[in-house]
Scaffold this motif. Structure first.
Motif, PDB file in Angstrom:
ATOM      1  N   PHE A 425      11.742 -12.000   0.415  1.00 13.28           N
ATOM      2  CA  PHE A 425      10.647 -11.413   1.014  1.00 13.28           C
ATOM      3  C   PHE A 425       9.285 -11.150  -0.051  1.00 13.28           C
ATOM      4  CE2 PHE A 425       8.800  -7.176   1.914  1.00 13.28           C
ATOM      5  CZ  PHE A 425       8.187  -7.312   3.161  1.00 13.28           C
ATOM      6  N   SER A 426       9.792 -10.574  -0.966  1.00 20.10           N
ATOM      7  CA  SER A 426       8.891  -9.865  -2.082  1.00 20.10           C
ATOM      8  C   SER A 426       8.267 -11.431  -2.559  1.00 20.10           C
ATOM      9  CB  SER A 426       9.538  -9.370  -2.970  1.00 20.10           C
ATOM     10  OG  SER A 426      10.366  -9.648  -3.757  1.00 20.10           O
ATOM     11  N   ASP A 427       8.822 -12.416  -2.677  1.00 20.89           N
ATOM     12  CA  ASP A 427       8.305 -14.006  -3.289  1.00 20.89           C
ATOM     13  C   ASP A 427       7.142 -14.250  -2.332  1.00 20.89           C
ATOM     14  OD1 ASP A 427       9.737 -13.428  -5.628  1.00 20.89           O
ATOM     15  OD2 ASP A 427      11.099 -14.887  -5.068  1.00 20.89           O
ATOM     16  N   ARG A 428       7.511 -14.171  -1.002  1.00 22.49           N
ATOM     17  CA  ARG A 428       6.993 -14.849   0.079  1.00 22.49           C
ATOM     18  C   ARG A 428       5.864 -14.064   0.872  1.00 22.49           C
ATOM     19  NH1 ARG A 428      11.362 -17.181  -1.315  1.00 22.49           N
ATOM     20  NH2 ARG A 428      11.289 -19.812  -1.625  1.00 22.49           N
ATOM     21  N   ILE A 429       5.973 -12.771   1.068  1.00 22.41           N
ATOM     22  CA  ILE A 429       4.973 -11.964   1.724  1.00 22.41           C
ATOM     23  C   ILE A 429       3.613 -12.009   1.270  1.00 22.41           C
ATOM     24  CG2 ILE A 429       5.499  -9.761   0.671  1.00 22.41           C
ATOM     25  CD1 ILE A 429       5.776 -10.661   4.488  1.00 22.41           C
ATOM     26  N   GLN A 430       2.751 -12.169   2.172  1.00 28.55           N
ATOM     27  CA  GLN A 430       1.249 -12.185   1.695  1.00 28.55           C
ATOM     28  C   GLN A 430       0.655 -10.893   1.653  1.00 28.55           C
ATOM     29  OE1 GLN A 430      -0.240 -15.277   0.470  1.00 28.55           O
ATOM     30  NE2 GLN A 430       2.053 -15.672   0.459  1.00 28.55           N
ATOM     31  N   VAL A 431       1.019  -9.812   0.783  1.00 31.64           N
ATOM     32  CA  VAL A 431       0.630  -8.340   0.838  1.00 31.64           C
ATOM     33  C   VAL A 431       0.623  -8.140  -0.581  1.00 31.64           C
ATOM     34  CG1 VAL A 431       1.114  -6.040   1.721  1.00 31.64           C
ATOM     35  CG2 VAL A 431       1.676  -8.091   3.249  1.00 31.64           C
ATOM     36  N   GLY A 432      -0.547  -7.263  -0.860  1.00 30.56           N
ATOM     37  CA  GLY A 432      -0.709  -6.797  -2.411  1.00 30.56           C
ATOM     38  C   GLY A 432       0.182  -5.593  -2.924  1.00 30.56           C
ATOM     39  N   MET A 433       0.859  -4.887  -1.952  1.00 30.61           N
ATOM     40  CA  MET A 433       1.909  -3.896  -2.542  1.00 30.61           C
ATOM     41  C   MET A 433       3.084  -3.979  -1.647  1.00 30.61           C
ATOM     42  SD  MET A 433      -0.813  -0.755  -3.351  1.00 30.61           S
ATOM     43  CE  MET A 433      -1.903  -1.259  -1.728  1.00 30.61           C
ATOM     44  N   VAL A 434       4.200  -4.104  -2.290  1.00 28.87           N
ATOM     45  CA  VAL A 434       5.459  -4.413  -1.708  1.00 28.87           C
ATOM     46  C   VAL A 434       6.566  -3.504  -1.950  1.00 28.87           C
ATOM     47  CG1 VAL A 434       7.377  -6.271  -1.281  1.00 28.87           C
ATOM     48  CG2 VAL A 434       4.836  -6.916  -1.403  1.00 28.87           C
ATOM     49  N   GLY A 435       7.257  -2.722  -1.009  1.00 28.82           N
ATOM     50  CA  GLY A 435       8.383  -1.964  -1.231  1.00 28.82           C
ATOM     51  C   GLY A 435       9.889  -2.481  -0.835  1.00 28.82           C
ATOM     52  N   ILE A 436      10.709  -2.318  -1.412  1.00 24.77           N
ATOM     53  CA  ILE A 436      12.123  -2.886  -1.234  1.00 24.77           C
ATOM     54  C   ILE A 436      12.703  -1.402  -1.023  1.00 24.77           C
ATOM     55  CG2 ILE A 436      14.263  -4.010  -1.793  1.00 24.77           C
ATOM     56  CD1 ILE A 436      11.444  -5.747  -1.698  1.00 24.77           C
ATOM     57  N   ASN A 437      13.138  -1.037   0.291  1.00 28.36           N
ATOM     58  CA  ASN A 437      13.720  -0.040   0.587  1.00 28.36           C
ATOM     59  C   ASN A 437      12.912   1.507   0.206  1.00 28.36           C
ATOM     60  OD1 ASN A 437      16.088  -0.866   1.841  1.00 28.36           O
ATOM     61  ND2 ASN A 437      16.710  -1.314  -0.312  1.00 28.36           N
ATOM     62  N   VAL A 438      11.417   1.102  -0.353  1.00 28.98           N
ATOM     63  CA  VAL A 438      10.467   2.175  -0.384  1.00 28.98           C
ATOM     64  C   VAL A 438       9.365   1.998   0.519  1.00 28.98           C
ATOM     65  CG1 VAL A 438       8.784   2.822  -2.314  1.00 28.98           C
ATOM     66  CG2 VAL A 438      11.076   1.897  -3.101  1.00 28.98           C
ATOM     67  N   PRO A 439       9.075   3.175   1.438  1.00 31.35           N
ATOM     68  CA  PRO A 439       8.231   2.776   2.540  1.00 31.35           C
ATOM     69  C   PRO A 439       6.880   3.068   1.981  1.00 31.35           C
ATOM     70  CG  PRO A 439       9.199   5.020   2.406  1.00 31.35           C
ATOM     71  CD  PRO A 439       9.903   4.251   1.216  1.00 31.35           C
ATOM     72  N   LEU A 440       6.561   3.752   0.997  1.00 29.75           N
ATOM     73  CA  LEU A 440       5.202   3.790   0.471  1.00 29.75           C
ATOM     74  C   LEU A 440       4.948   3.373  -0.796  1.00 29.75           C
ATOM     75  CD1 LEU A 440       4.230   7.412   1.869  1.00 29.75           C
ATOM     76  CD2 LEU A 440       3.565   5.069   2.996  1.00 29.75           C
ATOM     77  N   PRO A 441       4.965   1.870  -1.252  1.00 23.18           N
ATOM     78  CA  PRO A 441       4.996   1.466  -2.533  1.00 23.18           C
ATOM     79  C   PRO A 441       3.619   1.495  -3.273  1.00 23.18           C
ATOM     80  CG  PRO A 441       4.620  -0.373  -0.769  1.00 23.18           C
ATOM     81  CD  PRO A 441       4.690   1.007  -0.040  1.00 23.18           C
TER      82      PRO A 441
END
Length: 498
Positions: A425-441
């Motif tokens: 998910f974190s490698d391929r998602i086209q978004v600037g700020m990514v959380g893994i089980n963190v809702p507001l990264p």
């Protein structure tokens, strides 16, 4: 009725032109007006900044940092007053206002490291007896335009770093809740900042355009909606200015079949409904992978939402407060109406929210909507209210495609216990700020904040290391001192190191 003025050259400027009402959103009442700066007033602020720049530019970074240390202390000492001002004009509950202030203070703390952050780079003997180094020099007069939803934190994303880098700053805060912003500017002056280094002009589009078109302003930072961000970026760059313009968002959370659903529900509640959803990082879409996950998620959310409390900022037991204006409340309700009309199911309905004793407040209750599709207006737009929509998909790849296809790319997260899925998910998602089980990264102050796609216009993100780069320009110096006893011949070929 009192009128809020401007802060120019270390003094409060008495307003003498247009004004606009400032409301208490919990009551719907207005006891205050805010001055709307004319172009002439903005030009006076720019002139004050320009006059202060030479001396401030030459002030050693360590001395600039000491002012920031004192500023941090004053922010902490005056926290109750700052939070009260935020609550009165924005409606944010006291504990949420305190959190906003703390995140802003963290950026002041980062700016206190100016002597380290502004150190140049040096190389000795890049050629025979030739040394080369880089310096990071201030731009001059820079400006910021900040939104209503974080009247203290977002200005503190900008002005501390701009100022410790040696620039002079003109700030145009939101005219909807200007008092807390003006107050922290006065605290910075109390901390020892020379007059003119920071100026605050309240206003509307006339004030913004005055900053955009004045050639003395070298750079401008903006946080707000995407249409305005795009206008500011296009206008500023056409005038030869450096610009970073942060726009809107539609933040998704993927809920995987293996997610810890109880923890996911609790974090979704805060991320979706905290600050009434008036956050650019608010999670407004939960993408459930599989109907079983969706049904369980809807059931747990519905039960948990019954315990949510909304109301006035002074009651710390409330979870969130009102929306900023009556017009914005009506806009949020309109999106809920449109979702229902287009086939979605309203599971928890906050459209008829009322608070006893505050019946004229701008309240919308926490709302949960199921069976949303990507073709619905409520999905495409940034609602900016306490509304959580649920989309059902069959696979993780389908969920990721939804996110990657959306025009916004600010923040996102995934709830999973699977490390492989999280990394994919974190490698391929086209978004600037990514959380893994963190809702507001939201990045901490030593990193930088910014989205992708139509959530950010410009190359550099806000605060952190990118903030230093945005508010300075590199100058590279190469020097050589030839021997007085050696006469050298002319060189016509490109100089190289052999």
């Amino acid at each position: 009725m009192s009128v809020i003025g401007h802060w120019i050259n270390g003094e409060t400027l008495t307003p003498d032109g247009r004004t606009q009402a400032v409301f208490n959103p919990a009551t719907g009442e207005s006891n205050t007006q805010v001055a709307l700066a004319s172009t002439v007033t903005v030009q006076a602020a720019i002139a004050a900044a320009e006059a202060a720049f030479p001396a401030w530019r030459d002030t050693p970074p360590a001395r600039r940092a000491r002012i920031m240390f004192r500023f941090k202390e004053l922010l902490e000492q005056n926290a109750p007053r700052i939070c009260e001002l935020i609550g009165q004009e924005h409606g944010k509950i006291s504990h949420d206002a305190a959190g906003e202030l703390q995140r802003g203070i963290e950026n002041v703390e980062y700016a206190c490291g100016a002597p380290e952050l502004l150190k140049g780079e040096h190389s000795r003997n890049v050629g025979p007896n030739i040394d080369s180094w880089s310096e990071f020099q201030p731009l001059g007069v820079v400006a910021g335009v900040t939104p209503f939803n974080f009247p203290v934190m977002v200005p503190l994303w900008m002005l501390p770093m701009a100022i410790v880098c040696g620039n002079c700053f003109v700030l145009k805060p939101s005219e909807r809740d200007p008092s807390s912003t003006l107050y922290i500017a006065q605290l910075l002056h109390e901390a020892g900042l020379p007059a003119g280094v920071l100026n605050v002009v309240n206003g509307d589009k006339e004030a913004v355009d005055a900053l955009l078109f004045d050639p003395r302003v070298q750079a401008i930072s903006f946080v707000g909606s995407t249409p305005i961000a795009e206008y500011i970026y296009r206008t500023a760059t056409s005038q030869g200015k450096r610009c970073q313009a942060l726009g809107g968002a539609k933040n998704h959370a993927i809920v995987m079949p293996d997610a810890d659903l109880d923890n996911a529900v609790n974090s979704l509640l805060g991320a979706s409904f905290g600050s009434s959803g008036e956050r650019c990082m608010a999670l407004s879409v939960a993408v459930a992978v599989g109907d079983a996950v969706a049904d369980a998620l809807i059931g747990k959310l519905t039960e948990a939402m019954q315990g949510l409390k909304f109301g006035v900022h002074t009651d710390a037991s409330n979870d969130f407060g009102p929306l900023i204006t009556a017009a914005h409340r009506d806009k949020v309700v309109g999106f809920i109406d449109s979702a229902e009309a287009q086939g979605a199911r309203i599971v928890v309905d906050g459209r008829h929210a009322r608070v006893a004793g505050h019946e004229d407040g701008f309240f919308v209750g926490a709302t949960l909507i199921d069976a949303v599709t990507s073709s619905m207006d409520s999905y495409k737009a940034e609602i900016f209210g306490p509304v959580l929509q649920v989309i059902r998909v069959a696979t993780m790849d389908e969920a990721m495609k939804l996110i990657n296809d959306h025009e916004y790319g600010n923040g996102t997260c995934i709830y999973t216990r699977d490390g492989e899925a999280a990394r994919y998910f974190s490698d391929r998602i086209q978004v600037g700020m990514v959380g893994i089980n963190v809702p507001l990264p939201v990045p901490v102050a030593s990193h930088s904040f910014g989205g992708w796609k139509r959530s950010l216009f410009g190359d550099l993100h806000a605060y952190g290391p990118d903030g230093v780069r945005f508010y300075t320009r590199r100058k590279t110096i190469t020097q050589r001192w030839p021997s007085a006893n050696v006469r050298e011949g002319a060189e016509f070929s490109m100089p190289t190191l052999k």
